[in-house]
Enzyme design. Structure first.
Site, PDB file in Angstrom:
ATOM      1  N   LYS A  55       4.689  10.220   7.853  1.00 45.68           N
ATOM      2  CA  LYS A  55       4.303   9.578   9.950  1.00 45.68           C
ATOM      3  C   LYS A  55       5.061  10.416  10.280  1.00 45.68           C
ATOM      4  O   LYS A  55       5.407  11.261  10.453  1.00 45.68           O
ATOM      5  CB  LYS A  55       4.393   7.664   9.685  1.00 45.68           C
ATOM      6  CG  LYS A  55       2.972   7.624   8.706  1.00 45.68           C
ATOM      7  CD  LYS A  55       2.850   5.868   8.711  1.00 45.68           C
ATOM      8  CE  LYS A  55       2.176   4.831   8.081  1.00 45.68           C
ATOM      9  NZ  LYS A  55       0.476   5.027   8.280  1.00 45.68           N
ATOM     10  N   ASP A  62       9.338   3.745  -1.142  1.00 40.92           N
ATOM     11  CA  ASP A  62       8.212   3.779  -0.135  1.00 40.92           C
ATOM     12  C   ASP A  62       8.066   3.728   1.621  1.00 40.92           C
ATOM     13  O   ASP A  62       8.478   2.633   2.040  1.00 40.92           O
ATOM     14  CB  ASP A  62       6.623   3.124  -0.402  1.00 40.92           C
ATOM     15  CG  ASP A  62       5.297   3.464   0.336  1.00 40.92           C
ATOM     16  OD1 ASP A  62       4.835   3.148   0.129  1.00 40.92           O
ATOM     17  OD2 ASP A  62       6.108   4.809   1.899  1.00 40.92           O
ATOM     18  N   TYR A  93       1.470  -0.823   0.426  1.00 41.13           N
ATOM     19  CA  TYR A  93       0.016   0.007   0.474  1.00 41.13           C
ATOM     20  C   TYR A  93       1.039   1.458  -0.359  1.00 41.13           C
ATOM     21  O   TYR A  93       2.109   1.603   0.413  1.00 41.13           O
ATOM     22  CB  TYR A  93      -0.955  -0.288   1.180  1.00 41.13           C
ATOM     23  CG  TYR A  93      -1.747   0.780   1.362  1.00 41.13           C
ATOM     24  CD1 TYR A  93      -1.642   2.037   2.584  1.00 41.13           C
ATOM     25  CD2 TYR A  93      -3.022   1.366   0.302  1.00 41.13           C
ATOM     26  CE1 TYR A  93      -1.961   3.158   2.392  1.00 41.13           C
ATOM     27  CE2 TYR A  93      -3.648   2.081   0.543  1.00 41.13           C
ATOM     28  CZ  TYR A  93      -3.531   3.250   1.184  1.00 41.13           C
ATOM     29  OH  TYR A  93      -4.361   4.396   1.120  1.00 41.13           O
TER      30      TYR A  93
HETATM   31  P1  KE4 Z   1      -0.923   8.378   4.293  1.00 47.19           P
HETATM   32  O1  KE4 Z   1      -1.671   8.627   2.852  1.00 47.19           O
HETATM   33  O2  KE4 Z   1      -1.886   7.798   5.263  1.00 47.19           O
HETATM   34  O3  KE4 Z   1      -0.514   9.487   4.980  1.00 47.19           O
HETATM   35  O4  KE4 Z   1       0.383   7.509   4.056  1.00 47.19           O
HETATM   36  C1  KE4 Z   1      -0.075   6.749   2.876  1.00 47.19           C
HETATM   37  C2  KE4 Z   1       0.744   5.160   3.191  1.00 47.19           C
HETATM   38  C3  KE4 Z   1       1.696   4.929   2.021  1.00 47.19           C
HETATM   39  N1  KE4 Z   1       2.613   4.543   2.083  1.00 47.19           N
HETATM   40  C4  KE4 Z   1       2.853   3.533   3.721  1.00 47.19           C
HETATM   41  C5  KE4 Z   1       3.764   2.109   3.067  1.00 47.19           C
HETATM   42  C6  KE4 Z   1       1.738   3.160   4.123  1.00 47.19           C
HETATM   43  O5  KE4 Z   1       1.689   2.595   4.741  1.00 47.19           O
HETATM   44  C7  KE4 Z   1       1.013   4.689   4.198  1.00 47.19           C
HETATM   45  C8  KE4 Z   1      -0.166   4.146   5.025  1.00 47.19           C
HETATM   46  N2  KE4 Z   1      -0.310   3.066   6.071  1.00 47.19           N
HETATM   47  C9  KE4 Z   1      -2.045   3.042   6.399  1.00 47.19           C
HETATM   48  C10 KE4 Z   1      -1.231   1.840   8.138  1.00 47.19           C
HETATM   49  N3  KE4 Z   1      -1.630   1.239   7.293  1.00 47.19           N
HETATM   50  C11 KE4 Z   1      -2.104   3.746   6.999  1.00 47.19           C
HETATM   51  C12 KE4 Z   1      -3.449   4.556   7.620  1.00 47.19           C
HETATM   52  C13 KE4 Z   1      -5.147   4.759   7.608  1.00 47.19           C
HETATM   53  O6  KE4 Z   1      -4.890   4.448   6.194  1.00 47.19           O
HETATM   54  O7  KE4 Z   1      -6.084   5.069   7.566  1.00 47.19           O
END
Ligand code: KE4
Length: 428
Positions: free
Chosen positions: A268, A240, A145
């Site tokens: 994060k 990533d 993801y």
């Molecule tokens: P955000 O757009 O949620 O800040 O980041 C996206 C993203 C990109 N790359 C990686 C490896 C990530 O894990 C994430 C977001 N992680 C999820 C949890 N697995 C966010 C939680 C959510 O979607 O509410």
């Protein structure tokens, strides 16, 4: 069974105002059943829910809270920044203060562009790869993801996988066809796609470690070969590190695995819990971004002074390396204890971990890719999740998410978790 009447009342209202009652799908508890609790406040390693129940938190707001919640160095940095204004839409020194720190810890980041989420960072990275190479195809891996940009919501992990929509509706087939999805840890598949389409590939994007279908690790040599194939075929290697950046150490997964990605995505932790993202890499690549180059990217709140201040405070607190030693020790303690508790209870659990990130897969086989993860017993995981939650311990509400430790967790927290799990596992 703790009282959750206040959370239930709030959730009833939330269901009227937000789709599924949430502002991000994985929070909805759809994978584990029941209704989510509402958080009232958080401190250190604990959340307090709307009914006043304290919960030992292993989600850590999906990674950012590596210092623990409401760490004084972070809250003070935010307070001090806020006294000077919350957003300017103009350059300010705090952008430089965070950039200096990121670039001092992560080699190869010649230039950065800040944005407001990991999604934006990854979206920018693939647009940059396409703009720099003039090619269209992006390679990603099933179960990984990278946020919810259209090109990356193809066979995606995290909430998309949890809710059974790894291929989201609303994405034109013509666009999705430009995303080539491979099984992770399958070197033959990677070699084959480069042999067949190497000249079409703009970039390959992969998580520092795949942690959006639980947590599994690259086999020895896999990332090195991925990196060399990108170089051989003129594709950009995009790492990533939104989740692994400053989580697995000051130089993240790329430091642990000795990689030199062309572009790195951050999020994060570098925002200290405030909205942030960043993409970085060699200047000759980054200078393709507007206003210098033809690849457009922008954001009203990019480089927001509060997020910059919180992120700089977080990285300053991490700089000595002491916190990484602490959470590595706790991670190993939790892994050993949970593995033994599951064995003693006769419940098949594969506890997989790297540093302070982990996943307890309800299966008796090691998990090396999404196919292995999908064979887990999700119903049993859901019962475990609720058993632990009812006992005041909050793990991620999905088998396809990772758990996290923070500087605020203690050996006593770990012992308490293991003892509690030993009892819950026997009831599954
Ligand atoms: P955000 O757009 O949620 O800040 O980041 C996206 C993203 C990109 N790359 C990686 C490896 C990530 O894990 C994430 C977001 N992680 C999820 C949890 N697995 C966010 C939680 C959510 O979607 O509410």
């Amino acid at each position: 069974m703790p009282v959750r009447t206040r959370s239930a009342a709030l959730f009833d209202e939330a269901l009227q105002r937000f789709p599924g009652g949430v502002n991000s799908p994985v929070r909805a508890f759809r994978a584990v059943g029941g209704q989510p609790f509402f958080v009232k406040s958080a401190q250190g390693a604990h959340l307090t829910d709307a009914d006043g129940t304290a919960l030992l938190d292993y989600v850590c707001t999906w990674g950012p809270a590596i210092l623990g919640h409401a760490h004084p160095r972070i809250t003070e940095a935010i307070r001090e920044a806020a006294d000077g204004g919350t957003s300017f839409g103009a350059p300010h020194v705090r952008e430089l203060e965070l950039a200096r720190r990121v670039q001092s810890f992560v080699p190869g980041i010649g230039k950065l562009r800040f944005c407001s989420s990991g999604t934006e960072a990854c979206m920018t990275a693939i647009r940059l790869a396409r703009g720099v190479t003039g090619r269209d195809v992006i390679v990603k891996f099933d179960g990984c993801y990278h946020g919810h940009a259209d090109s990356l919501l193809v066979r995606a992990g995290s909430g998309a996988l949890t809710h059974g929509q790894p291929d989201s509706a609303g994405i034109p087939a013509a666009l999705a066809s430009l995303t080539c999805v491979l099984p992770f840890n399958d070197l033959a598949a990677l070699e084959a796609v480069f042999a067949a389409r190497g000249r079409e590939i703009a970039g390959v994007i992969v998580e520092g470690v795949p942690a959006n279908a639980g947590l599994y690790l690259p086999r020895p040599g896999y990332y090195e070969r991925l990196q060399s194939l990108c170089r051989e075929h003129g594709a950009l290697f995009i790492c990533d590190e939104v989740m692994t950046g400053f989580r697995l150490g000051l130089d993240g997964a790329q430091g642990r695995f000795g990689l030199q990605p062309d572009l790195t995505c951050f999020g994060k932790i570098i925002g200290g819990g405030l909205p942030v993202g960043a993409v970085g890499g060699r200047a000759e690549l980054m200078d393709h971004l507007s206003p210098l180059g033809p690849v457009y990217q922008a954001g009203t709140l990019s480089g927001n002074p509060l997020a910059m201040a919180a992120g700089a405070a977080a990285l300053d607190a991490l700089a000595s390396g002491e916190i990484y030693r602490h959470i590595e020790t706790l991670g190993a303690h939790l892994e050993a204890g949970m593995t033994e508790a599951a064995r003693a209870a006769g419940v098949p659990v594969r506890w997989q971990r790297i540093g302070s990130m982990f996943c307890g897969y309800f299966t008796d086989q090691p998990v090396h890719h999404l196919g292995d993860a999908l064979r887990c017993d999700r119903q049993r995981f859901a019962r475990f999740f609720h058993g632990m939650l009812d006992a005041g311990i909050y793990f991620a509400p999905s088998q396809f998410e990772a758990g996290f430790l923070s500087a605020a967790h203690t050996p006593e927290d770990i012992e308490h978790t293991i003892r509690t799990a030993a009892g819950v596992l026997r009831t599954l």
